[in-house]
Design a protein around this motif. Structure first.
Motif, short mmCIF file in Angstrom:
data_model
loop_
_atom_site.label_atom_id
_atom_site.label_comp_id
_atom_site.label_asym_id
_atom_site.label_seq_id
_atom_site.Cartn_x
_atom_site.Cartn_y
_atom_site.Cartn_z
N CYS A 122 81.97 32.52 90.57
CA CYS A 122 81.24 33.76 90.28
C CYS A 122 79.91 33.51 89.59
O CYS A 122 79.26 34.46 89.13
N GLY A 168 75.75 43.93 85.71
CA GLY A 168 75.96 42.97 86.79
C GLY A 168 76.72 41.75 86.33
O GLY A 168 77.58 41.22 87.05
N GLN A 220 80.43 42.65 85.91
CA GLN A 220 81.13 42.75 87.18
C GLN A 220 81.56 41.37 87.66
O GLN A 220 82.65 41.20 88.21
N ARG A 221 80.72 40.37 87.45
CA ARG A 221 81.07 39.01 87.86
C ARG A 221 82.23 38.47 87.01
O ARG A 221 83.10 37.75 87.52
N LEU A 274 85.39 40.09 88.27
CA LEU A 274 85.77 39.49 89.55
C LEU A 274 86.37 38.10 89.33
O LEU A 274 87.38 37.74 89.96
N PRO A 318 82.28 48.47 93.33
CA PRO A 318 81.91 47.37 92.43
C PRO A 318 80.44 47.32 92.07
O PRO A 318 80.07 46.64 91.10
N VAL A 319 79.58 47.98 92.85
CA VAL A 319 78.15 47.93 92.55
C VAL A 319 77.62 49.27 92.04
O VAL A 319 76.41 49.48 91.98
N HIS A 378 71.21 43.26 91.50
CA HIS A 378 72.58 42.94 91.15
C HIS A 378 73.57 43.44 92.20
O HIS A 378 74.63 42.84 92.41
N GLN A 379 73.23 44.53 92.87
CA GLN A 379 74.05 44.97 94.00
C GLN A 379 74.12 43.88 95.06
O GLN A 379 75.20 43.51 95.53
N SER A 434 73.52 40.72 94.75
CA SER A 434 74.19 39.53 94.23
C SER A 434 75.71 39.64 94.33
O SER A 434 76.38 38.71 94.78
N ILE A 435 76.26 40.79 93.93
CA ILE A 435 77.71 41.00 93.99
C ILE A 435 78.19 41.02 95.43
O ILE A 435 79.21 40.41 95.79
#
Length: 256
Positions: free
Chosen positions: A121, A137, A140-141, A144, A160-161, A168-169, A171-172
């Motif tokens: 991640c 962001g 969220q990582r 995950l 999740p975004v 960051h959207q 990236s995820i």
């Protein structure tokens, strides 16, 4: 064997029955976008999978086994869940937060598994930082990575975004695609139809608890479906990077 199966599923909440005789098989190793208007049953469907809700009839199968027969710890070894607007209120370090994903293994602190999730991640530079100091962001990582520590190959994510900026959207979403390439199955609730089109392989469109469309994303999303399900006009634009057409809502802005 399919990753997920819903067999004659009936259920919802005390005051509202959402699903009636839902039958559906979701394949392994795919990015599946779960989408549809507000109130269509997207988050509710996830709740049946991780046993937050119990069907009034029918069953949910994970890897061919009825989730009703799993304890929560056993189920946690098969799937990870990242909630919408997930948060951690206590001042744990990132590494401590990620290691919480090992709870299903009776506290076995498998250093290799934890470090692997952290690397996967891309949060190695954050592992000694407090989770209360992270951006949306970054958090969220971490959430995950915690789910990956459970070592199940099925990942459920509810928006999740949501509330993340565009960088960051992306990236995820790109991280989730890499996990699919490594054999994970991702079932992800998404409202943003552009993200659905760009990143998912399969789209499952719900409306009032019914499946109105299911299949390859580029086949499922059509002008007719967008009109009937979302009550919007849409048009297509060509994206030269993806080398394909994408549907966008058609906006009518007053000149006054």
């Amino acid at each position: 064997m399919d990753s997920l199966e819903f067999s004659h599923l009936h259920g919802g909440y005390d005051t509202q029955q959402i699903f009636k005789d839902l039958n559906l098989n979701l394949p392994k190793g795919a990015f599946i976008a779960l989408t549809g208007p507000n109130g269509s049953g997207k988050s509710t469907l996830l709740k049946f999978i991780y046993k937050h809700l119990k069907p009034s009839e029918g069953k949910v199968l994970v890897e061919g086994k009825n989730v009703a027969n799993f304890t929560q710890k056993e189920l946690a070894k098969h799937l990870g869940f990242v909630a919408q607007n997930g948060k951690l209120d206590y001042a744990f370090s990132v590494r401590e937060a990620v290691s919480m994903g090992r709870y299903a293994y009776d506290g076995e602190d498998n250093l290799h598994t934890i470090e692997q999730a952290i690397v996967e991640c891309d949060i190695e530079h954050l592992k000694d930082k407090l989770v209360t100091e992270l951006s949306g962001g970054e958090l969220q990582r971490v959430l995950l990575a915690r789910a990956l520590c459970q070592q199940g190959k099925l990942l459920l994510l509810d928006e999740p975004v949501n509330h993340l900026d565009v960088k960051h959207q992306r990236s995820i979403m790109e991280l989730l695609c890499r996990l699919v390439e490594k054999g994970y199955t991702v079932v992800c609730v998404l409202h943003d139809l552009l993200l659905v089109q760009i990143y998912s392989q399969i789209a499952l469109v719900l409306q009032k608890g019914s499946v109105v469309a299911y299949g390859p994303t580029q086949t499922v999303l059509t002008e007719k479906l967008l009109q009937e399900v979302y009550d919007i006009q849409a048009h297509q634009v060509y994206d030269p990077t993806l080398d394909r057409m994408l549907w966008l809502p058609t906006y009518k802005v007053s000149s006054s």
